[in-house]
Design an enzyme around this catalytic site. Structure first.
Site, PDB file in Angstrom:
ATOM      1  N   LYS A   1      -5.767   5.908  -0.560  1.00 24.17           N
ATOM      2  CA  LYS A   1      -4.878   5.098  -1.407  1.00 24.17           C
ATOM      3  C   LYS A   1      -5.708   4.220  -2.339  1.00 24.17           C
ATOM      4  CE  LYS A   1      -1.084   5.159   1.873  1.00 24.17           C
ATOM      5  NZ  LYS A   1      -0.445   4.587   3.049  1.00 24.17           N
TER       6      LYS A   1
ATOM      7  N   GLN B   1      -0.105  -0.804   6.288  1.00 24.56           N
ATOM      8  CA  GLN B   1      -0.241   0.538   6.852  1.00 24.56           C
ATOM      9  C   GLN B   1       0.352   0.590   8.259  1.00 24.56           C
ATOM     10  OE1 GLN B   1      -1.564   3.312   5.188  1.00 24.56           O
ATOM     11  NE2 GLN B   1      -0.793   4.421   6.962  1.00 24.56           N
TER      12      GLN B   1
ATOM     13  N   ASP C   1       6.446   0.438  -0.401  1.00 28.40           N
ATOM     14  CA  ASP C   1       6.803   1.488   0.561  1.00 28.40           C
ATOM     15  C   ASP C   1       8.320   1.649   0.652  1.00 28.40           C
ATOM     16  OD1 ASP C   1       4.924   3.093   1.752  1.00 28.40           O
ATOM     17  OD2 ASP C   1       4.396   1.664   3.332  1.00 28.40           O
TER      18      ASP C   1
END
Ligand code: NAD
Length: 296
Positions: A54, A98, A121
């Site tokens: 990422k 994460q 997200d």
């Protein structure tokens, strides 16, 4: 019928190029550089690989990447303090924590502490509600990637019969909402669904997000349907470790009109859509028009 292969790697590269182009314009015309903060707690090897990837792709499209690596014993209080700091940092337009988090941390609490406008997200409860009510949300990256591929394939999805197999909060449910938003007739199938083969056989669009290797055989697929295989499963075959999807690719490709392979289908789209979401969040934060073709 031999299916057209939907090349997710090429598609993701195209999305990243679009993002990079828009980022360059933002810098040139407004002096703004989008920034993505990624928070990793602990040393889960798979999470470390994702976070590295990422960060690398964020920098490649011209954005700023801020990585925060915390040790596995980090307290909830310290993690929430970091999120608060990032929420208030104007250089940070997107925040991603994460998952999975170590067991002593409450994932829902942590995700819902993120400013929803920076929740790239799309897991914050506000974004889930906005998506469900057809309002401007941050949309989870994997389903957004699937939607982009479907729109590219068909143009309008209006009136199509879509079956989503799997009802997770990360993939299945938001995918179904997005398809509904594009006026499909949507069925969500799951582990308790009766007669799954018959349900799938009706579908013009099949999105499989289960996590069971090759569980959807080709004879469940309606002739000419579009098959989006989200599953990523590691199996041993012929003495080698291989990645396979939730769909039996070989037999499904004989009936489908178009199909995503595994690997090289949905997988590469997820990070590309994370970058697209960060750009969108940055445009919204600065009162600028949203990037065309990169939102739901
Ligand atoms: P999950 O385990 O949270 O959900 C799986 C869903 O499948 C559940 O809703 C369950 O009801 C359903 N299910 C289980 N057995 C079933 C059966 N026999 N018949 C019908 N439905 C059944 O999984 P998830 O997080 O949604 O992920 C699904 C798959 O997608 C996994 O393989 C995961 O690795 C993959 N994935 C890929 C990406 C990506 O490509 N970037 C992103 C997220 C998830």
């Amino acid at each position: 019928m031999v299916a057209q292969v939907i090349d997710g790697k090429a598609f993701a590269a195209k999305v990243r190029a679009q993002v990079a182009d828009k980022v360059a314009k933002l810098k040139e015309e407004h002096g703004i550089t989008p920034g993505l903060a990624v928070v990793l707690v602990g040393e889960d090897p798979a999470s470390q690989v994702y976070v590295r990837s990422k960060g690398k792709q964020t920098v490649e499209v011209g954005m700023n990447s801020y990585e925060h690596k915390l040790d596995a014993e980090t307290s909830e209080q310290d993690l929430l303090a970091l999120i608060d700091k990032l929420n208030n940092d104007p250089a940070v337009h997107g925040i991603l924590v994460q998952l999975p988090l170590p067991k002593h941390l409450n994932e829902d609490l942590v995700i819902n502490a993120i400013n929803p406008a920076k929740d790239v997200d799309g897991f914050h409860i506000s974004n889930v509600g906005l998506l469900a009510t057809g309002q401007k949300a941050m949309v989870p990256c994997t389903p957004l990637g699937c939607l982009m591929m479907l729109r590219d394939q068909h143009g309008s999805l209006s009136g199509m019969d879509a079956v989503v197999i799997g009802r997770s909060n990360i993939v299945g449910k938001p995918m179904a909402q997005l398809l509904l938003g594009d006026s499909c007739t949507v069925t969500i199938a799951h582990s308790r669904t009766r007669n799954l083969p018959d349900v799938v056989r009706r579908a013009d669009i099949v999105v499989a997000a289960v996590g069971r290797p090759e569980m959807v055989p080709g004879d469940w697929i309606k002739e000419g349907a579009t098959v989006i295989d989200v599953g990523i499963n590691r199996i041993e075959r012929d003495g080698k470790t291989r990645l396979v999807g939730d769909v039996d690719y070989a037999s499904a490709a004989e009936r489908a009109g178009a199909i995503t392979p595994v690997p090289g289908g949905v997988g590469p789209m997820t990070i590309a859509c994370l970058l697209a979401n960060t750009l969108t969040a940055c445009c919204r934060a600065n009162g600028l028009p949203e990037p065309e073709g990169l939102t739901a």
